[in-house]
Design an enzyme around this catalytic site. Structure first.
Site, mmCIF file in Angstrom:
data_model
loop_
_atom_site.group_PDB
_atom_site.id
_atom_site.type_symbol
_atom_site.label_atom_id
_atom_site.label_comp_id
_atom_site.label_asym_id
_atom_site.label_seq_id
_atom_site.Cartn_x
_atom_site.Cartn_y
_atom_site.Cartn_z
ATOM 1 N N ASP A 46 0.869 -1.170 0.000
ATOM 2 C CA ASP A 46 0.000 0.000 0.000
ATOM 3 C C ASP A 46 0.906 1.221 0.000
ATOM 4 O OD1 ASP A 46 -1.682 2.128 0.470
ATOM 5 O OD2 ASP A 46 -2.566 1.323 2.303
ATOM 6 N N ASN B 264 4.624 4.562 -10.375
ATOM 7 C CA ASN B 264 3.569 4.408 -11.372
ATOM 8 C C ASN B 264 2.176 4.236 -10.770
ATOM 9 O OD1 ASN B 264 2.393 3.472 -14.083
ATOM 10 N ND2 ASN B 264 2.146 1.638 -12.822
ATOM 11 N N TYR C 284 -7.624 14.019 -9.587
ATOM 12 C CA TYR C 284 -6.578 13.420 -10.422
ATOM 13 C C TYR C 284 -5.665 14.499 -10.999
ATOM 14 C CZ TYR C 284 -4.498 10.156 -13.776
ATOM 15 O OH TYR C 284 -3.623 9.366 -14.486
#
Length: 252
Positions: free
Chosen positions: A62, A89, A157
């Site tokens: 995590d 990533n 985002y």
């Protein structure tokens, strides 16, 4: 493993760009530590690697949890001796809704994975790269086209991806004296579970829903491999690789 074998840690390695990059780096002779939230997708990546999977290690992680990130990098050093490359990533998104309908939990989740996760992994990589012999390494952050231009209703985002650009610049500056290079790859419309939906039609700034071109995810992986292949004295600071005809230049 031979002493010349370079070691990469890849987050989000259980699918999409992370998986494709892991397989490409294994083909190039790297030892690869695969990080992701769930073990089964990581094991699937190992299976897809075939014989090269002998140079890979799956570590469920995590990235938003400092203790979990510490375990990841400890496993990398214990298994392979060093870390030469971190590909930051891992990333998530939430459904596109008007900002007033976005919950605090949704906002926090995106920030925790996309931004805090990138910071924690970079911090852990710095600790290893500064102490190892020879000193140094390379960090590549996955920015996104959204590090430059938003899509409608994408505040969490887009905000995190803009912040990743600031993190990239800071890491580049702070890593100089230790031989740690940092660059950012901004990927547009790769054919993955997240990006592949573009081909089915997504909302545009003018309110229309339009199908957008996508590119093979392997092209993104090849770009990461190129960035990673440079000698210590060279660095790709920012690289954009995208589907040629996607609406980016002039988007909005």
């Amino acid at each position: 493993m031979t002493q010349s074998c370079r070691v990469a840690v890849i987050t989000g390695a259980g699918s999409g760009i992370g998986r494709s990059t892991a397989l490409a780096l294994l083909e190039e002779g790297y030892a690869v530590v695969l990080a992701g939230r769930r073990r089964p997708p990581l094991e699937e990546t190992l299976t897809l690697a075939g014989p090269h999977g002998a140079r890979a290690l799956a570590v469920p992680t995590d990235v938003s949890d400092p203790a979990s990130v510490d375990v990841l990098f400890h496993a990398a050093v214990q298994s392979f001796g060093r870390v030469d490359l971190l590909f930051n990533n891992a990333g998530i998104n939430v459904p596109a809704v008007p900002i007033e309908e976005l919950s605090f939990e949704q906002w926090s989740q995106v920030v925790s994975i996309n931004l805090t996760g990138s910071f924690l992994c970079a911090q852990a990589a710095f600790r290893v790269m500064k102490q190892q012999t020879p000193q140094g390494g390379r960090i590549i952050n996955n920015g996104s086209i959204s590090a430059h231009a938003p899509r409608p209703n994408s505040a969490p985002y887009t905000a995190t991806k803009h912040a990743v650009t600031g993190l990239t610049k800071s890491l580049s500056l702070d890593g100089r004296q230790f031989g740690i290079a940092c660059g950012q790859i901004d990927i547009g419309n790769a054919a993955t579970a997240m990006g592949g939906r573009m081909a089915k039609g997504v909302p545009q700034a003018n309110g229309a829903v339009v199908a957008e071109p996508v590119m093979d995810v392997g092209e993104a992986a090849r770009a990461v491999v190129y960035m990673a292949s440079l000698p210590p004295e060279a660095n790709v600071q920012f690289l954009t690789v995208m589907a040629t005809n996607m609406p980016f230049v002039g988007r909005g």
